[in-house]
Scaffold this motif. Structure first.
Motif, PDB file in Angstrom:
ATOM      1  N   LEU A 114       0.849  -1.182   0.000  1.00  0.00           N
ATOM      2  CA  LEU A 114       0.000   0.000   0.000  1.00  0.00           C
ATOM      3  C   LEU A 114       0.884   1.230   0.000  1.00  0.00           C
ATOM      4  N   TYR A 115       0.414   2.257  -0.692  1.00  0.00           N
ATOM      5  CA  TYR A 115       1.155   3.513  -0.766  1.00  0.00           C
ATOM      6  C   TYR A 115       0.145   4.638  -0.615  1.00  0.00           C
ATOM      7  N   GLY A 116       0.468   5.627   0.203  1.00  0.00           N
ATOM      8  CA  GLY A 116      -0.488   6.698   0.378  1.00  0.00           C
ATOM      9  C   GLY A 116       0.128   8.028   0.756  1.00  0.00           C
ATOM     10  N   LEU A 156      -4.754  12.599  -4.625  1.00  0.00           N
ATOM     11  CA  LEU A 156      -4.934  11.635  -5.704  1.00  0.00           C
ATOM     12  C   LEU A 156      -3.783  11.700  -6.696  1.00  0.00           C
ATOM     13  N   SER A 157      -3.386  12.901  -7.071  1.00  0.00           N
ATOM     14  CA  SER A 157      -2.282  13.082  -8.010  1.00  0.00           C
ATOM     15  C   SER A 157      -0.989  12.460  -7.490  1.00  0.00           C
ATOM     16  N   ASN A 158      -0.709  12.653  -6.201  1.00  0.00           N
ATOM     17  CA  ASN A 158       0.516  12.102  -5.620  1.00  0.00           C
ATOM     18  C   ASN A 158       0.531  10.582  -5.661  1.00  0.00           C
ATOM     19  N   VAL A 159      -0.608   9.958  -5.370  1.00  0.00           N
ATOM     20  CA  VAL A 159      -0.667   8.497  -5.377  1.00  0.00           C
ATOM     21  C   VAL A 159      -0.624   7.970  -6.812  1.00  0.00           C
ATOM     22  N   VAL A 160      -1.341   8.614  -7.724  1.00  0.00           N
ATOM     23  CA  VAL A 160      -1.297   8.198  -9.134  1.00  0.00           C
ATOM     24  C   VAL A 160       0.138   8.285  -9.672  1.00  0.00           C
ATOM     25  N   ASP A 161       0.839   9.372  -9.349  1.00  0.00           N
ATOM     26  CA  ASP A 161       2.232   9.516  -9.800  1.00  0.00           C
ATOM     27  C   ASP A 161       3.090   8.350  -9.332  1.00  0.00           C
ATOM     28  N   GLN A 162       2.921   7.939  -8.078  1.00  0.00           N
ATOM     29  CA  GLN A 162       3.717   6.831  -7.560  1.00  0.00           C
ATOM     30  C   GLN A 162       3.340   5.511  -8.232  1.00  0.00           C
ATOM     31  N   LEU A 163       2.063   5.291  -8.468  1.00  0.00           N
ATOM     32  CA  LEU A 163       1.646   4.073  -9.154  1.00  0.00           C
ATOM     33  C   LEU A 163       2.230   4.033 -10.561  1.00  0.00           C
ATOM     34  N   GLN A 164       2.249   5.181 -11.225  1.00  0.00           N
ATOM     35  CA  GLN A 164       2.859   5.247 -12.557  1.00  0.00           C
ATOM     36  C   GLN A 164       4.348   4.933 -12.481  1.00  0.00           C
ATOM     37  N   ARG A 165       5.054   5.539 -11.526  1.00  0.00           N
ATOM     38  CA  ARG A 165       6.490   5.269 -11.367  1.00  0.00           C
ATOM     39  C   ARG A 165       6.753   3.807 -11.023  1.00  0.00           C
TER      40      ARG A 165
END
Length: 150
Positions: free
Chosen positions: A52-54, A95-104
Motif C-alpha cells: 500500500l502507498y499513500g 490523488l495526483s501524488n498516489v497516481v504519480d507513484q503508481l505510474q512510477r
C-alpha cells in the motif's frame, strides 16, 4: 489554515479510519471496514510491506484527508477528505501524488471504483480529472473508472 502534504506513515493509520468515517458522502465506519477485511492491522501490514502507498494532508497537526493505492493492482483504494476541507484542492493533490507513484511503480492501468450516481460529488470530480468509465460495474453497483496514462 496551512495544509501540509506527506507520505502516509504507520502512525497515521488510526487517524485514517477516523477521517474515513467522517466524510460527507459515503462515510464508512471502522466496524464496517473491518467487515470488509480492512483493519488497522491489515493497513499497517500493507504500508509496512510496501503493498500500500499513500499520502495524507495535515492541518494543525491533524490529518484532514488521505489517499491510498494498491501497488500490485494499480487500484486507488480510497480518497477521503473531511467536509471542512472540501473544495480546496486537497483531494486532487492527494490523488495526483498516489497516481504519480503508481505510474512510477510501473502500473499497467490505474483504476478505482466509484458511485455511478451523477448526483454524488465523486462522479464529476474523477471525470474532471481525466478518469473514464471502463464499462465494468462491481457487485455493489460502483463503476470502474480508469485513469488514462499519459
Amino acid at each position: 489554515m496551512a495544509l501540509h502534504y506527506r507520505k502516509t506513515q504507520i502512525d497515521d493509520v488510526s487517524a485514517l479510519f477516523e477521517v474515513r468515517g467522517k466524510t460527507r458522502e459515503n462515510p464508512i465506519s471502522k466496524q464496517q471496514l473491518a467487515q470488509m477485511g480492512i483493519t488497522h492491522a491489515a493497513v499497517v501490514e500493507g504500508l509496512d510491506a510496501g503493498g500500500l502507498y499513500g499520502w495524507v494532508c495535515v492541518s494543525q497537526e491533524s490529518i484532514v484527508g488521505f489517499c491510498t493505492g494498491d501497488m500490485a493492482t494499480g487500484e486507488i483504494l480510497v480518497l477521503a477528505v473531511l467536509p471542512d476541507f472540501e473544495g480546496q484542492g486537497v483531494g486532487k493533490k492527494l490523488l495526483s501524488n498516489v497516481v504519480d507513484q503508481l505510474q512510477r511503480n510501473g502500473a499497467n492501468s490505474i483504476w478505482l471504483a466509484a458511485d455511478s450516481n451523477a448526483s454524488v460529488r465523486a462522479h464529476g470530480f474523477y471525470r474532471r480529472l481525466g478518469w473514464l468509465p471502463t464499462g465494468a460495474v462491481l457487485e455493489n453497483g460502483d463503476e470502474v473508472l480508469e485513469f488514462r496514462l499519459t
